[in-house]
Design an enzyme around this catalytic site. Structure first.
Site, PDB file in Angstrom:
ATOM      1  N   CYS A  69     -20.252  11.719 -10.470  1.00 30.31           N
ATOM      2  CA  CYS A  69     -21.008  12.967 -10.613  1.00 30.31           C
ATOM      3  C   CYS A  69     -20.045  14.147 -10.545  1.00 30.31           C
ATOM      4  O   CYS A  69     -19.153  14.193  -9.698  1.00 30.31           O
ATOM      5  CB  CYS A  69     -22.030  13.050  -9.486  1.00 30.31           C
ATOM      6  N   HIS A  70     -20.206  15.106 -11.463  1.00 31.20           N
ATOM      7  CA  HIS A  70     -19.322  16.267 -11.499  1.00 31.20           C
ATOM      8  C   HIS A  70     -19.623  17.229 -10.347  1.00 31.20           C
ATOM      9  O   HIS A  70     -20.777  17.401  -9.950  1.00 31.20           O
ATOM     10  CB  HIS A  70     -19.468  17.024 -12.823  1.00 31.20           C
ATOM     11  N   MET A  78     -28.690  14.933 -11.391  1.00 29.31           N
ATOM     12  CA  MET A  78     -28.337  14.161 -10.192  1.00 29.31           C
ATOM     13  C   MET A  78     -28.495  14.994  -8.926  1.00 29.31           C
ATOM     14  O   MET A  78     -28.879  14.477  -7.870  1.00 29.31           O
ATOM     15  CB  MET A  78     -26.908  13.635 -10.307  1.00 29.31           C
ATOM     16  N   GLU A  79     -28.207  16.285  -9.032  1.00 32.02           N
ATOM     17  CA  GLU A  79     -28.378  17.158  -7.871  1.00 32.02           C
ATOM     18  C   GLU A  79     -29.847  17.232  -7.463  1.00 32.02           C
ATOM     19  O   GLU A  79     -30.169  17.205  -6.261  1.00 32.02           O
ATOM     20  CB  GLU A  79     -27.824  18.550  -8.185  1.00 32.02           C
ATOM     21  N   ASP A 115     -36.537  10.049   8.946  1.00 33.73           N
ATOM     22  CA  ASP A 115     -35.766  10.033  10.189  1.00 33.73           C
ATOM     23  C   ASP A 115     -36.488  10.783  11.306  1.00 33.73           C
ATOM     24  O   ASP A 115     -36.525  10.330  12.463  1.00 33.73           O
ATOM     25  CB  ASP A 115     -34.396  10.653   9.949  1.00 33.73           C
TER      26      ASP A 115
END
Length: 314
Positions: A75-76, A110-111, A125
């Site tokens: 990923c860039h 992707m971000e 969590d």
């Protein structure tokens, strides 16, 4: 059932995006986490022991978007302009949406996906002490915009490519720039005739331009004759004929070229209108042709809706 073993140590590589101009890009992704209704109630009443769940998940999602390149090897690394995380709380499910924007040479899918994933994990969590049955799922890309996909299937002009070169016209050299321009315009959906080659002669250049305009060509891209040599006369020949100068197009081409090759500052490229026909005069190298396609396609096509009087929003 048989399984094929795939070697994870094979060839992998990051995609080179250095040749792509920065554009505004946006992506949105979504997902969900299911939980018991009692957990939803505790969350709404701020009674979860670890604190404000959604505030923590939002911060975590934003941080994750900024760190996507550290988590995903190919990923860039991007400078993000804006990230937002929103939640839709139901009776047994929390929906998560992430929106990411940038002005870079590659997209932010992707971000956005990473932001949703980490926001969901953060909720898990913080709530796992009171709920052992939570489930994360449905993570998907909802939309992306920017880059060449943003152009859609809009109008494409009738194009011609004209190469000015004494060497190529006398069959002492091989044309590369004209072929690249033709290939690139056709790949973008334009109708392009055969590449025309003429010597560096003002009369031949003018006559050929007139013939192309007479054949209802809407976009003429020329290659060659923009340098400082004694036979580089393309600009002197065509500039006086421009009825409008397209300064923004020239500036975009200059800036992109100079960002890659310092000698691009010596080029005298030009862009303008001759009546209703757009003429863009480029240097005669294959690199200049490739750079021009990266800058012009697909943005330049919007101009033809404006020329036809359809307005800026066409």
């Amino acid at each position: 059932m048989e399984f094929t073993h795939l070697d994870a140590g094979g060839m992998i590589r990051m995609v080179d995006v250095s040749s792509k101009p920065p554009t505004r890009r946006e992506a949105a992704a979504s997902g969900w986490i299911t939980m018991n209704p009692e957990t939803i109630r505790l969350l709404a009443e701020a009674a979860i022991p670890k604190g404000n769940v959604l505030a923590a998940a939002k911060i975590a999602g934003i941080q994750a978007a900024k760190q996507a390149s550290s988590l995903i090897p190919m990923c860039h690394q991007l400078n993000l302009s804006w990230v937002d995380i929103s939640f839709k709380v139901g009776t047994e499910r929390i929906g998560i949406t992430a929106t990411v924007r940038t002005r870079e040479s590659t997209g932010v899918e992707m971000e956005a996906l990473t932001a949703v994933s980490v926001a969901a994990l953060t909720i898990y969590d913080m709530c796992k002490a009171v709920d052992k049955e939570m489930e994360i799922g449905g993570i998907r890309l909802e939309m992306k915009s920017g880059g060449k996909q943003h152009a859609g299937d809009g109008y494409r002009p009738k194009c011609s490519v004209l190469v000015m070169s004494d060497t190529i016209s006398s069959c002492k050299g091989t044309d590369r720039s004209g072929a690249l321009l033709k290939e690139g315009l056709e790949a973008a959906g334009c109708s392009v005739g055969e590449v025309t080659v003429v010597p560096d002669d003002p009369g031949r250049i003018s006559t050929t331009i007139d013939a192309l305009i007479g054949a209802d060509t809407e976009l003429i891209v020329t290659s060659g004759g923009t340098g400082l040599g004694p036979r580089d006369i393309t600009i002197e020949t065509l500039l006086p004929r421009f009825t409008r100068r397209l300064n923004g197009v020239e500036q975009a081409l200059f800036q992109w070229g100079q960002g890659k090759v310092r000698s691009a500052m010596l080029s005298r490229l030009a862009a303008g209108m001759i009546g209703d026909t757009m003429v863009i005069c480029l240097p005669g190298s294959s690199g200049a042709a490739t750079d021009a396609l990266e800058v012009l396609v697909p943005g330049i096509f919007h101009a033809f809706a404006m020329i036809r009087g359809e307005g800026h929003g066409a």
